[in-house]
Design an enzyme around this catalytic site. Sequence first.
Site, PDB file in Angstrom:
ATOM      1  N   ARG A 100       7.189   6.457  -4.670  1.00 57.48           N
ATOM      2  CA  ARG A 100       7.731   7.138  -3.493  1.00 57.48           C
ATOM      3  C   ARG A 100       7.217   6.421  -2.251  1.00 57.48           C
ATOM      4  NH1 ARG A 100       3.564   9.844  -5.564  1.00 57.48           N
ATOM      5  NH2 ARG A 100       1.787  10.118  -4.192  1.00 57.48           N
ATOM      6  N   SER A 140       0.808  -1.225   0.000  1.00 56.28           N
ATOM      7  CA  SER A 140       0.000   0.000   0.000  1.00 56.28           C
ATOM      8  C   SER A 140       0.838   1.270   0.000  1.00 56.28           C
ATOM      9  CB  SER A 140      -0.965  -0.012   1.183  1.00 56.28           C
ATOM     10  OG  SER A 140      -1.715  -1.197   1.175  1.00 56.28           O
ATOM     11  N   ASP A 170      -5.363  -2.617  -2.568  1.00 57.32           N
ATOM     12  CA  ASP A 170      -6.392  -3.097  -1.622  1.00 57.32           C
ATOM     13  C   ASP A 170      -7.824  -3.026  -2.181  1.00 57.32           C
ATOM     14  OD1 ASP A 170      -6.467  -0.349  -1.474  1.00 57.32           O
ATOM     15  OD2 ASP A 170      -6.439  -0.237   0.712  1.00 57.32           O
TER      16      ASP A 170
END
Length: 504
Positions: free
Chosen positions: A171, A156, A209
Amino acid sequence: MSVLEEAKRVAAEFEYSQEDLKKGVKAFISQMHEGLQKKGTSMSQIPTYVTAVPNGTEKGLYLAVDLGGTNFRVCSIQLHGNTTFSLTQSKVAIPRELMVAKTSHELFSFLAKQIENFLRTHHNDHFEAHIKRRKTMSLGESFRNEEIFQLGFTFSFPVNQIGINKGTLARWTKGFDIDDAIGQDVCQLLQKEINALNLPVKVAALVNDTVGTLMARSYTSPGRTGTLVGAIFGTGTNGAYVEKLEKVTKLKSMAESADYDKSTGNMIVNTEWGSFDNQMSVLPNTSYDEALDQATPNPGIQMFEKRVSGMFLGEILRNAILALVQNPKCQLFKDDSSSTNDLQSTTSIAEDSALYKPWGIDTSFLSIVAADSSPGLKVTRQELNKEFGVDAASTEDAEAVQLLANAIGKRSARLSAVALGAVVISTGNHVSRGGGDEDVVDIGVDGSLVEYYPGFEDYVREAFREMSEIGVQGEKRIRIGIAKDGSGVGAALIALVAADMVND
Ligand code: ADP
Ligand code: MG
């Protein structure tokens, strides 16, 4: 003016009319469409390279891992093939020093080690058999596929996904900071460390997710109907849905090399709808929303999410309450017993009250207030006292807070309906296919807001009925169900479809 009249005036600013709803759906469909065609649009519409959803008959043993913040979760999922599954899991906190390690090797070797510990604890037979085979195997002989655990990797953090098990880290967020990982394929980083430990594990899928939620719901939902959308209404909001492959036209200009199963004619798309209408062409706006936006590190970004999800609703309510408190004409939380002359009434809010602290109200407070039907709103008054240091709030004060909380919660639900309704309509699912099971439009949802905010689904349904394309008849065909555990069973299912792709 009375406290209630003032509160009604502020609550009215959050009204999101049927006309707004219709404009919202139209703009949402057009921004979805734009995102399918090119890059750099407000909604990213990311192709996930997952081209099919499960129907509940899938079987097998799969692994899933979830790296999302504080913890690393490892689980194995046995799919029984009858919409049910069993799940075994372990969870470890990520040591702080690994979040900011010098090299990605330090973090990913730790993750691989956790997978090894998990296999030794819960699947030792399989594991030992693999080690033995490996020792007796001649060099160059490769394993049979079924001896290897297929693993779904829920990661995530922002990645540029370029294949079903390939994605480069854009990032770090959430306190992670490991320089040399940026730009690298995170599946490859994990696979390398798994191989170094000789584990019988293949990183088969990189999982978002929302896609996990969609897959989990599609497997567990009643009947064989596939699910259309997986949506999250928790800390943030986002959704993934089943799109016609031919409509994802930007795929042609993207990595041609990415191989995926084109035979289904579908592609699951991760909308990233949190940033729907960042340009604010149709989203509702109030001074309370503006104050919130300015208090965030990313003003002007995620504008839809900032009106919908759990991270933000409490702060919007706080801004609205403060506006009433600071209005000299409004008597909210004012202590009139001490007011010898009308202009000098003092407030009954403690000086260090969370009402004065940015992010001081959690969205769970909205749920408590919205559910309160106690005489004289006693529950709300107690909560105001306990959580916010409001001494002796009157029933009228509590009613005012309830009006505001309801208005903010209802607007959030109606905006959520815009996203869900737009997906139903743009994919043609508002049109009846002639009745029966085929006609069910299944939506999987996850997140504390949709799960616990009272009446959230009712508000969404009411909004569906107000959309001319869906209407009263269409709304009845839409089924909404909670899909728990997207990063467990959902990730396992993506690993399954990914492995099938390779085997076919
Ligand atoms: P995540 O999205 O991080 O996986 P959740 O689905 O639990 O986690 O969502 C957490 C968010 O939901 C937080 O922003 C929190 O304020 C909000 N929240 C927690 N409990 C409730 C509740 N009872 N009603 C409404 N919102 C809630
Ligand atoms: Mg969640």
